[in-house]
Scaffold this motif. Sequence first.
Motif, PDB file in Angstrom:
ATOM      1  N   GLU A 295       0.844  -1.199   0.000  1.00 34.28           N
ATOM      2  CA  GLU A 295       0.000   0.000   0.000  1.00 34.28           C
ATOM      3  C   GLU A 295       0.879   1.248   0.000  1.00 34.28           C
ATOM      4  OE1 GLU A 295      -2.689  -0.115   3.263  1.00 34.28           O
ATOM      5  OE2 GLU A 295      -4.008  -1.635   2.360  1.00 34.28           O
ATOM      6  N   LYS A 296       0.511   2.222  -0.834  1.00 38.39           N
ATOM      7  CA  LYS A 296       1.191   3.523  -0.915  1.00 38.39           C
ATOM      8  C   LYS A 296       2.658   3.386  -1.321  1.00 38.39           C
ATOM      9  CE  LYS A 296      -1.895   5.587   2.503  1.00 38.39           C
ATOM     10  NZ  LYS A 296      -2.007   6.326   3.786  1.00 38.39           N
ATOM     11  N   ASN A 297       2.914   2.431  -2.182  1.00 41.64           N
ATOM     12  CA  ASN A 297       4.256   2.264  -2.713  1.00 41.64           C
ATOM     13  C   ASN A 297       4.380   3.043  -4.018  1.00 41.64           C
ATOM     14  OD1 ASN A 297       6.836   1.261  -3.435  1.00 41.64           O
ATOM     15  ND2 ASN A 297       5.882  -0.395  -4.608  1.00 41.64           N
ATOM     16  N   HIS A 298       5.015   4.237  -3.958  1.00 41.04           N
ATOM     17  CA  HIS A 298       5.098   5.097  -5.136  1.00 41.04           C
ATOM     18  C   HIS A 298       6.525   5.254  -5.655  1.00 41.04           C
ATOM     19  CE1 HIS A 298       0.993   5.971  -4.185  1.00 41.04           C
ATOM     20  NE2 HIS A 298       1.298   6.596  -3.056  1.00 41.04           N
ATOM     21  N   VAL A 299       7.451   4.518  -5.078  1.00 36.28           N
ATOM     22  CA  VAL A 299       8.863   4.686  -5.453  1.00 36.28           C
ATOM     23  C   VAL A 299       9.365   3.519  -6.291  1.00 36.28           C
ATOM     24  CG1 VAL A 299      11.217   4.936  -4.565  1.00 36.28           C
ATOM     25  CG2 VAL A 299       9.307   6.101  -3.425  1.00 36.28           C
TER      26      VAL A 299
ATOM     27  N   GLU B  44       8.592  -0.415  -8.235  1.00 35.98           N
ATOM     28  CA  GLU B  44       7.590  -1.347  -8.745  1.00 35.98           C
ATOM     29  C   GLU B  44       7.346  -2.404  -7.679  1.00 35.98           C
ATOM     30  OE1 GLU B  44       5.918  -1.321 -11.540  1.00 35.98           O
ATOM     31  OE2 GLU B  44       6.887   0.476 -12.366  1.00 35.98           O
ATOM     32  N   ASP B  45       6.099  -2.847  -7.548  1.00 36.15           N
ATOM     33  CA  ASP B  45       5.793  -3.865  -6.539  1.00 36.15           C
ATOM     34  C   ASP B  45       6.665  -5.106  -6.702  1.00 36.15           C
ATOM     35  OD1 ASP B  45       3.929  -2.152  -5.587  1.00 36.15           O
ATOM     36  OD2 ASP B  45       2.166  -3.376  -6.094  1.00 36.15           O
TER      37      ASP B  45
ATOM     38  N   TYR C 146      14.107   1.937   0.630  1.00 35.21           N
ATOM     39  CA  TYR C 146      13.629   3.314   0.568  1.00 35.21           C
ATOM     40  C   TYR C 146      14.712   4.304   0.996  1.00 35.21           C
ATOM     41  CZ  TYR C 146       8.787   3.011  -0.918  1.00 35.21           C
ATOM     42  OH  TYR C 146       7.654   2.874  -1.688  1.00 35.21           O
TER      43      TYR C 146
END
Length: 301
Positions: A235-239, A241-242, A273
């Motif tokens: 969830e909320k991973n914007h940096v 790719e999953d 991160y």
Amino acid sequence: MSIKGLKRIVLPTVLLMLLLPVSAGAENNIKVGVFPFAVHADKKMDYLQEKIPLMVIDHLKKEGAEAFYIDDPSVTLDTDAGKLKKAGIKYGADYLVYGSIFSAGGRLSIDTRMIGVYEDKVADTFYSEAKGLENLLGASKELAKKLSSKIFRKKIILSVEVQGNKRIESDAILRTIETRVQDIVNSDLLSSDLSRIYKMGYFEDVRVVQEKLDTGVKIIFKVEEKPSVRKILFEKNHVYEDEKLREAIHTSTGSILNIFKIKEDVKRIEQLYKTKNYHNCEISYKVKPLKHNQADIVFQI
């Protein structure tokens, strides 16, 4: 979640210690006198008449008895029971142990008797065998366990089993514990084994029960496995790719849910991160239970 897990460990452990028999050391001090053993072999093996009793005494002490050596070689397998009991009173013993050692074809057989000084019955007979002098230690330990089982009115463990496991192999669980076949039931050790199995991280619940057999007991560890992982979500991973995050963590779909492993995965995601200068990032996780003993893992960033 960690507090809940702690409760699951502590409560069953406390209940286990209340329900199982106390260890030998908690009994009243029971005094066991051990006489020299008669040796029927070459004279070069005469030293065994003292060595074997001392080895047995050492193991009896470890089992909780107050054992001591009585230097009186006149006591043999043929000694009258009445004479033995008088000697026991003289030396302040509750039980007396005596016996003979026979050597034949490289094998040593230890024929042992134990009589209760204040019991109105004949002596109990015990037997142990060693293949060569190098195996005397194991034979004396086996003999001492048999004596202790009788002294403390306890049963020897004849079998150790695991029930309820479906994905984790029984051998993997049994390698984790220290309780062994031929041991005397020890509630402290079983309690430790219970914690060891919990710390594997694969089980929701673990219980241990004793099943009485004719000549001993069976110890059964009953386990309830944690669910398997169906999906791993972010969830909320914007940096990243999953898929990049999935490659970085060790939890995988189809594996058994392991909280310890998931916590390590949280640290791995944090490290990724931080390499992108997101030093204030916070990573958490939640487990979404599903039917058929499955669950989804959601990492929240």
